[in-house]
Structures are given as C-alpha cells and as structure tokens.
Design an enzyme around this catalytic site. Sequence first.
Site, PDB file in Angstrom:
ATOM      1  N   HIS A   1       9.074  43.273 -61.693  1.00  0.00           N
ATOM      2  CA  HIS A   1      10.428  43.184 -62.239  1.00  0.00           C
ATOM      3  C   HIS A   1      10.508  43.822 -63.621  1.00  0.00           C
ATOM      4  O   HIS A   1      11.400  44.635 -63.898  1.00  0.00           O
ATOM      5  CB  HIS A   1      10.861  41.724 -62.323  1.00  0.00           C
ATOM      6  CG  HIS A   1      11.031  41.078 -60.989  1.00  0.00           C
ATOM      7  ND1 HIS A   1      11.296  39.728 -60.835  1.00  0.00           N
ATOM      8  CD2 HIS A   1      10.954  41.579 -59.726  1.00  0.00           C
ATOM      9  CE1 HIS A   1      11.400  39.451 -59.554  1.00  0.00           C
ATOM     10  NE2 HIS A   1      11.191  40.553 -58.863  1.00  0.00           N
TER      11      HIS A   1
ATOM     12  N   SER B   1      13.059  44.812 -55.607  1.00  0.00           N
ATOM     13  CA  SER B   1      13.359  44.121 -56.864  1.00  0.00           C
ATOM     14  C   SER B   1      13.087  44.988 -58.085  1.00  0.00           C
ATOM     15  O   SER B   1      13.866  44.991 -59.046  1.00  0.00           O
ATOM     16  CB  SER B   1      12.545  42.825 -56.957  1.00  0.00           C
ATOM     17  OG  SER B   1      12.862  41.958 -55.899  1.00  0.00           O
TER      18      SER B   1
END
Length: 390
Positions: A344, A293
């Site tokens: 993230h 991610s």
Amino acid sequence: MSFREDYLFWRLAHYFVSVGEYRIVQLSKDQKELWLEKIENKKYQVIRLLRYDIDWSNWMQRDIELTAANGEQIRRQLAKRNMNVLNLYVSTYLPVDDYEYRISKPFVNPNNSKTNVTTVIFDRNGYNDALGRLTELLQTDVSFTLKNEYEEQEIEAVKQATLAQIVIKAKSEQELFKYGKPFFTYIFIAIQVVMFLLLELNGGSVNISTLIHFGAKSNPLIIEGEWWRFFTPIVLHIGLLHLLMNTLALYYLGIAVEQIFGNFRFLFIYLFAGFAGSLASFVFSPSISAGASGAIFGCFGALLYFGVIYPRLFFRTMGMNILIIIGINLVFGFTVPGIDNAGHIGGLLGGFLATGIVHFPKKRKLLSQLFFLITAAIVTFVFLQIGYKS
C-alpha cells in the site's frame, strides 16, 4: 448621486480577484457583500468586503464578531490551523461615535483564538489613508485613483469585469477535473473481474498454487527471473470480498484520476504504482500477495500530487476526505494481520512519483518532472538491489 463608494467597492473586488488572485466564496443577493479566499496567502487567507454606510460603532462591533464567526467556519472547512480575515468596509462616512479602539487591533474571539479579523474602513474623506493601510497590511502596493463622481454605467463595467474574472477562474478550475474520459479504469475493472473468474475456474482465488500459477507475487520466483510478477498481481484478487472492495475503490478513484490526468497518464500512473507496490512488498514481505491495492493507493498518490500543486482547490473539494481515507487505510493495514501494508505504502509513493513525472495535461514543469523521474529511477534501482540481494 456620485456612486463613488459603489465604484470603490467593485474596484477593490476587481483588484483582489485579478491581481491578488483571490477566489470568490460568497456574493450576497444584493451584491454588497463579497467573501474571497486564497488559503496559500500567508497574510490574509480570507477577505470580506462590505458596502454599507456605517452609522454607529456598536453596529460595527457586532458585525465584526459575526465576521469572525463566519471566518471560523471557513477555517474549519479549509482545515487551516489559523485564519486571518481582512474585513473591509466601504462607507460614505465614518461612524458618528468613537470607533478607533474597536479596530486598532485585530479582533479575536475570546472563545476561539484561531481566527483573527483585521478591519479597515474606506470612507469618502479618508480613502487614501485606507489604501495606505491596506498596502501596509498586504505588504504590496495597492493604489488607484478615484474620481469624485461616477455614472452607473462605470460601476456596471467594473462589476462585470470582476464577475467575468470570477467566471474564468471557475471554468479553469472545472477544466482540471474534466480533461479525460474514463477508459482504462473500465478496462482494468473488466480484466480483474475476468481474471477472478479464471482463478475460480482453475482451483479457486484463495488457492495458493492457483494464485502462483496465474502470476501472484512470489519472492523466490521473482529472484529466479520471473520479473513480470511485479505487474501481474495488479489484476489478481484473493477472494470475492477482496475483488469487490478493490473494484469499488478503483471505480471511484480511477475515474477521478483519469478525468484529471487523461487516459495515458493514468495508465502510466496506475501501472507504475502497481509495480511500486509489488516492489515494496518484494522487499519487506516474504508472503505471497496479489491485488490492485498498490495501484489504487497510487491513485491516492496522484490526488496528493494534485493537492501539492493546487492546495486550495484540493482542500476545497476533496482534500480532507482523501487524507482521512488514506489515514484509515494505513492504520487498518498496520493493525489487522494479513494486509500487505508495504504494498500500500509503496503504491502510494509510486503513484505520487509517477504523477510528478507526467505532471498535468498541457502543462510542463520540466525541471520538476526530471527530478521526479530521477528520484523514481534511483528508488527503483535501490529497492531492486535490496530485494534481489536479500
């Protein structure tokens, strides 16, 4: 026939395309109406050019209102807060009735004040005054001489020169999206699928001890010296759904970024973003974590850098979709427990910085690239110091 107004229409078009660097939005089938845009222009983001012999001012008023409506559609497509449209008529003569009050001030739709239309009329007898007005509005000198008569060949020549400029600009924009062929995207997809199978065969991809054994991010082990755990989590995934979601995202985003920046620039961006995501998670989250991610958010960061360098092309093609997807993912990460949002955000910033370091293929901005390199080095050093000391 003198064809003077037809020549003037295309001469103005050529000026805006070649000197003003406006981009064509639409050219009518009869090639007498041209819409141009340049969203970074602070004065007029859109120019509409019409070759039409105006007779009555009430027709012109209705046309101005339609121009405002079309300008509003363009404003929404480009996600601009406000839009200024420069509306230029090339007409043999001025309207036969009173018209000045209709164009003395910019037209603003009473139902929507976000799009303004400023109108200038180029007629046979007042062309110099119109050029002066255009120079005043654009705050740059717009001047060229006109003969009394033109041959059709002369009109065709300036028209073809204008269209050639448009084609060249379109090709240069298309080339930005087609520099490289995807290679490392497929390699990373294959690696993370293979690693998932290995996890499943050795205790399961949701088994903590298995994840740690294969290289998941573990703060205590990183502090003990296992620095490679900043990188190995990029190819590990926790559960089939996690793998499928990240593989799908990598397929679409990775291909786009690798085509724009090329293979080895993409490799650097992806790995640095993955490292940055792991580093941010190391600093802000004590939990075991794994997944691509952070690196995938780095691809978003690369596309945001593209948007900074080419804002009008970015918003015309993918800009709003990218911003919306980033926003949704970040909100989702903050509201749903168990998601490593630090990873993230770290990946997003890491991808942006990495892209600033490598910039675009065959293009250099040495001072800017040096700035991004120094910034990335400082941020990395500070975060490592914080993470290891805490």
